[in-house]
Structure formats: structure tokens, C-alpha cells
Scaffold this motif. Structure first.
Motif, PDB file in Angstrom:
ATOM      1  N   ARG A   1       0.816  -1.212   0.000  1.00 59.73           N
ATOM      2  CA  ARG A   1       0.000   0.000   0.000  1.00 59.73           C
ATOM      3  C   ARG A   1       0.854   1.268   0.000  1.00 59.73           C
ATOM      4  NH1 ARG A   1      -4.531  -1.192   4.557  1.00 59.73           N
ATOM      5  NH2 ARG A   1      -2.620  -1.774   5.654  1.00 59.73           N
ATOM      6  N   LEU A   2       2.063   1.179   0.575  1.00 59.14           N
ATOM      7  CA  LEU A   2       2.951   2.339   0.618  1.00 59.14           C
ATOM      8  C   LEU A   2       3.446   2.715  -0.772  1.00 59.14           C
ATOM      9  CD1 LEU A   2       5.125   1.427   3.749  1.00 59.14           C
ATOM     10  CD2 LEU A   2       3.203   3.029   3.644  1.00 59.14           C
ATOM     11  N   PHE A   3       3.446   1.751  -1.688  1.00 63.38           N
ATOM     12  CA  PHE A   3       3.987   1.967  -3.031  1.00 63.38           C
ATOM     13  C   PHE A   3       2.914   1.796  -4.110  1.00 63.38           C
ATOM     14  CE2 PHE A   3       7.432   0.542  -0.292  1.00 63.38           C
ATOM     15  CZ  PHE A   3       8.405   1.514  -0.530  1.00 63.38           C
ATOM     16  N   ASP A   4       1.675   2.076  -3.733  1.00 58.83           N
ATOM     17  CA  ASP A   4       0.563   1.972  -4.678  1.00 58.83           C
ATOM     18  C   ASP A   4       0.502   0.564  -5.277  1.00 58.83           C
ATOM     19  OD1 ASP A   4      -1.684   2.895  -5.993  1.00 58.83           O
ATOM     20  OD2 ASP A   4      -0.542   3.593  -7.732  1.00 58.83           O
ATOM     21  N   TRP A   5       0.804  -0.441  -4.475  1.00 57.03           N
ATOM     22  CA  TRP A   5       0.690  -1.853  -4.806  1.00 57.03           C
ATOM     23  C   TRP A   5       1.680  -2.320  -5.873  1.00 57.03           C
ATOM     24  CZ3 TRP A   5      -2.282  -4.797  -1.668  1.00 57.03           C
ATOM     25  CH2 TRP A   5      -3.182  -4.101  -0.843  1.00 57.03           C
ATOM     26  N   THR A   6       2.671  -1.490  -6.171  1.00 51.96           N
ATOM     27  CA  THR A   6       3.685  -1.868  -7.159  1.00 51.96           C
ATOM     28  C   THR A   6       5.072  -1.749  -6.543  1.00 51.96           C
ATOM     29  OG1 THR A   6       2.330  -1.143  -9.027  1.00 51.96           O
ATOM     30  CG2 THR A   6       4.701  -1.347  -9.411  1.00 51.96           C
ATOM     31  N   ILE A   7       5.784  -2.885  -6.451  1.00 52.20           N
ATOM     32  CA  ILE A   7       7.163  -2.895  -5.972  1.00 52.20           C
ATOM     33  C   ILE A   7       8.046  -2.929  -7.216  1.00 52.20           C
ATOM     34  CG2 ILE A   7       8.861  -4.055  -4.524  1.00 52.20           C
ATOM     35  CD1 ILE A   7       6.363  -3.060  -3.027  1.00 52.20           C
ATOM     36  N   ASN A   8       8.710  -1.826  -7.499  1.00 55.34           N
ATOM     37  CA  ASN A   8       9.481  -1.705  -8.736  1.00 55.34           C
ATOM     38  C   ASN A   8      10.635  -2.705  -8.804  1.00 55.34           C
ATOM     39  OD1 ASN A   8       7.915   0.388  -9.846  1.00 55.34           O
ATOM     40  ND2 ASN A   8       9.035   1.933  -8.663  1.00 55.34           N
ATOM     41  N   ILE A   9      11.136  -2.881 -10.014  1.00 53.72           N
ATOM     42  CA  ILE A   9      12.255  -3.796 -10.252  1.00 53.72           C
ATOM     43  C   ILE A   9      13.433  -3.430  -9.352  1.00 53.72           C
ATOM     44  CG2 ILE A   9      13.930  -4.586 -11.960  1.00 53.72           C
ATOM     45  CD1 ILE A   9      11.142  -5.578 -12.506  1.00 53.72           C
ATOM     46  N   HIS A  10      13.955  -4.419  -8.630  1.00 54.84           N
ATOM     47  CA  HIS A  10      15.074  -4.186  -7.724  1.00 54.84           C
ATOM     48  C   HIS A  10      15.794  -5.512  -7.458  1.00 54.84           C
ATOM     49  CE1 HIS A  10      11.814  -5.490  -5.081  1.00 54.84           C
ATOM     50  NE2 HIS A  10      12.736  -5.830  -4.200  1.00 54.84           N
ATOM     51  N   VAL A  11      16.797  -5.462  -6.619  1.00 56.82           N
ATOM     52  CA  VAL A  11      17.578  -6.657  -6.296  1.00 56.82           C
ATOM     53  C   VAL A  11      18.065  -6.559  -4.849  1.00 56.82           C
ATOM     54  CG1 VAL A  11      19.756  -5.659  -7.132  1.00 56.82           C
ATOM     55  CG2 VAL A  11      19.484  -8.149  -7.064  1.00 56.82           C
TER      56      VAL A  11
END
Length: 303
Positions: free
Chosen positions: A42-52
Motif C-alpha cells: 500500500r505504501l507503493f501503490d501496490w507496485t514494488i518496482n524492479i530491484h535486487v
């Protein structure tokens, strides 16, 4: 819903995320981190961006809803319940359904999984510790129930600070990874068996067309666009025999039928079945059945 690969994505500009300090220790009270999907997403508008995560292993359990998964440039959508495993340094991201998606994210320091005894004893290391996996649990309610129980215990330990917390975490984590590894292993075996069953069925259909021609196994492999090794594995998995035995069994069965249901001379049966020498046919038949063709027919007549 069956998940399928649906596209590619560039891995440029990948973010490095860290939940721990640079100087990690296996005795650090934060060697493991647990949170529910909703509170983070919810903190990221339901999208966790590409990361590692360079030094962390993640296991994501999606209890309800759905998720679009990005792993190393490939994308797929999966319905709950499912498990996603992310080894260290694997590029990943998620787009969670906003309406009813929930579950748990378990993050573990790589140091825990590099423990010498753990590495030596864990039987599914190559499958889930070094390769990202997406495992559907929709058809496995018993496994889902056990996984739910273990995660609930992990979350309970995480909230408290009782003596032996680190050891309990490691024991529960090991149990969870074992359960996931077993289900993944069974899933792979089922897919392999399905493949072999299909190949065996196609081979059997082809044998029906050509068994009188005494074609070698290489002929059938070429016709089916595979290898003799794959054909032998399929025959072994489904029927407990190799290709040559399958071919010989089919010839023997037809010979028995002709001996039982016709009065054709043995020599003509031999020629009809593709044998150039009736004597060789008789030896072949006896090796397969224990009796000569003529004796087999006499036994039929007496019976």
C-alpha cells in the motif's frame, strides 16, 4: 489460472534494496524480517518496482488475490495461493492486486543459508536456494495448510522476544523451505511424468504402424523428433521397459494372436511379421514366451 510468460523487461537502472546494515551478522536480531504484503504494498501503490537484494533471500507467500511477477526480465501473473522464492541478486518486482491481495514476505540474511550444516543437509538447494521459483498451491490444500501454519508460527516468533528466538526461526525456516522444496520437486516430477506419458502414447501409436518392419529405435526417435534416450526414459517411466522390449512385446503379442486365432503355418506367420527366417522367428518367440510357436499352438488346442 495457469501462469504463462507474457513479456520481457529491461533490467537497466535496477535498484539495490537493503533491509539490513552493511555489516551483517547471523546473530543480528534482524537476520530475518517478516511483514504482510498489504502493509508494504500500500505504501507503493501496490507496485514494488524492479530491484535486487544482493545478500538476502526472500520468500513471498500470496495467500489471497493475485500478483504480476517480474523475475530476471520475464513476467507472469499468478493467482493465490502461491509461493515465490527470490535468491540473492535475482532481479525482481511485483504488481499486487489491490482489492483482496494479502500474504507474507519473509526476508532472510544470506548468512543463514550459507551455514555449512544447512548447505550440507538441505536436499533442495539447487531448486529453491539458487533459482527463483513460482509455485502454485491451488491444487494442494494440504500443503497450503501446513505452509500457513509454519508462517503463522514464524510471525508469532517475530512479534515476541522469547529465549531461543534465533534458533526457533532457523528451525521453522528450515521446515518451511523443506515443505516448499518437496512441493516443487513433486510438481517437477508430475510435469516430467506427463511429458513421458504423452511421448509414450505417441510412440505406441507409431509402433502400431511399423512393428512388422522391424525398425530400430533411432527410426522412432527421428519420427517423433526426439532422442532414443528420451524414448527409453518414457518407456521406463510408463511401462518399466525400454524401446526394444516394447517392440519385441508387440511382435510377440501379434504372433500369439495369430497362433491362437488362425491356422496359418508358423512359417507364414514369421514372414507376415517381417521375419526373413522362420527358424529365427521360432527362437525369438521361445525367448519371449518360454515355448516354441508350435508348442504354444498345441497348448491352445489342448486348452
Amino acid at each position: 489460472m495457469k501462469a504463462t510468460a507474457i513479456g520481457k523487461r529491461s533490467s537497466r537502472g535496477i535498484s539495490n534494496y537493503a533491509l539490513y546494515s552493511e555489516a551483517q551478522s547471523a546473530d543480528d536480531p534482524e537476520f530475518i524480517h517478516i511483514e504482510d504484503i498489504r502493509s508494504r504494498a500500500r505504501l507503493f501503490d501496490w507496485t514494488i518496482n524492479i530491484h535486487v537484494h544482493p545478500r538476502m533471500y526472500q520468500l513471498i507467500y500470496v495467500r489471497s488475490g493475485h500478483v504480476r511477477i517480474h523475475i530476471d526480465g520475464e513476467e507472469r501473473t499468478e493467482q493465490a495461493p502461491c509461493i515465490i522464492t527470490i535468491p540473492p541478486s535475482v532481479v525482481h518486482g511485483f504488481e499486487f492486486g489491490q482489492e483482496n491481495t494479502n500474504g507474507s514476505v519473509i526476508t532472510v540474511s544470506q548468512l543463514v543459508l550459507l551455514d555449512e550444516q544447512f548447505q550440507r543437509d538441505f536436499p533442495f538447494g539447487d531448486e529453491i536456494l539458487r533459482t527463483a521459483q513460482v509455485l502454485s498451491l491451488k491444487r494442494h490444500p494440504e500443503d497450503t495448510r501446513v505452509i500457513e501454519q509454519i508462517i503463522a508460527q514464524l510471525e508469532e516468533e517475530y512479534r515476541d522476544s522469547r529465549t531461543g528466538k534465533k534458533q526457533m526461526f532457523e528451525w521453522l525456516l528450515y521446515a518451511l523451505l523443506l515443505k516448499v522444496g518437496r512441493r516443487l520437486h513433486a510438481s517437477h516430477r508430475t510435469r516430467e511424468e506427463d511429458h513421458y506419458e504423452q511421448l509414450y502414447r505417441r510412440l505406441s501409436q507409431l509402433v502400431e504402424q511399423h512393428y512388422r518392419e522391424h525398425k530400430p529405435a533411432t527410426f522412432y526417435a527421428e519420427q517423433l523428433h526426439t532422442t532414443t534416450t528420451s524414448l527409453n526414459r518414457a518407456c521406463s517411466a510408463v511401462a518399466g521397459k525400454n524401446v526394444s522390449e516394447l517392440l519385441h512385446d508387440r511382435l510377440t503379442l501379434e504372433a500369439q494372436r495369430m497362433l491362437i486365432y488362425s491356422s496359418v503355418p508358423v512359417s507364414l506367420i514369421a514372414y507376415d511379421l517381417g521375419f526373413g527366417d522362420p527358424a529365427y522367428f521360432s527362437r525369438f518367440f521361445k525367448r519371449r514366451t518360454g515355448v516354441a510357436p508350435s508348442s504354444f499352438r498345441e497348448m491352445r488346442d489342448r486348452g
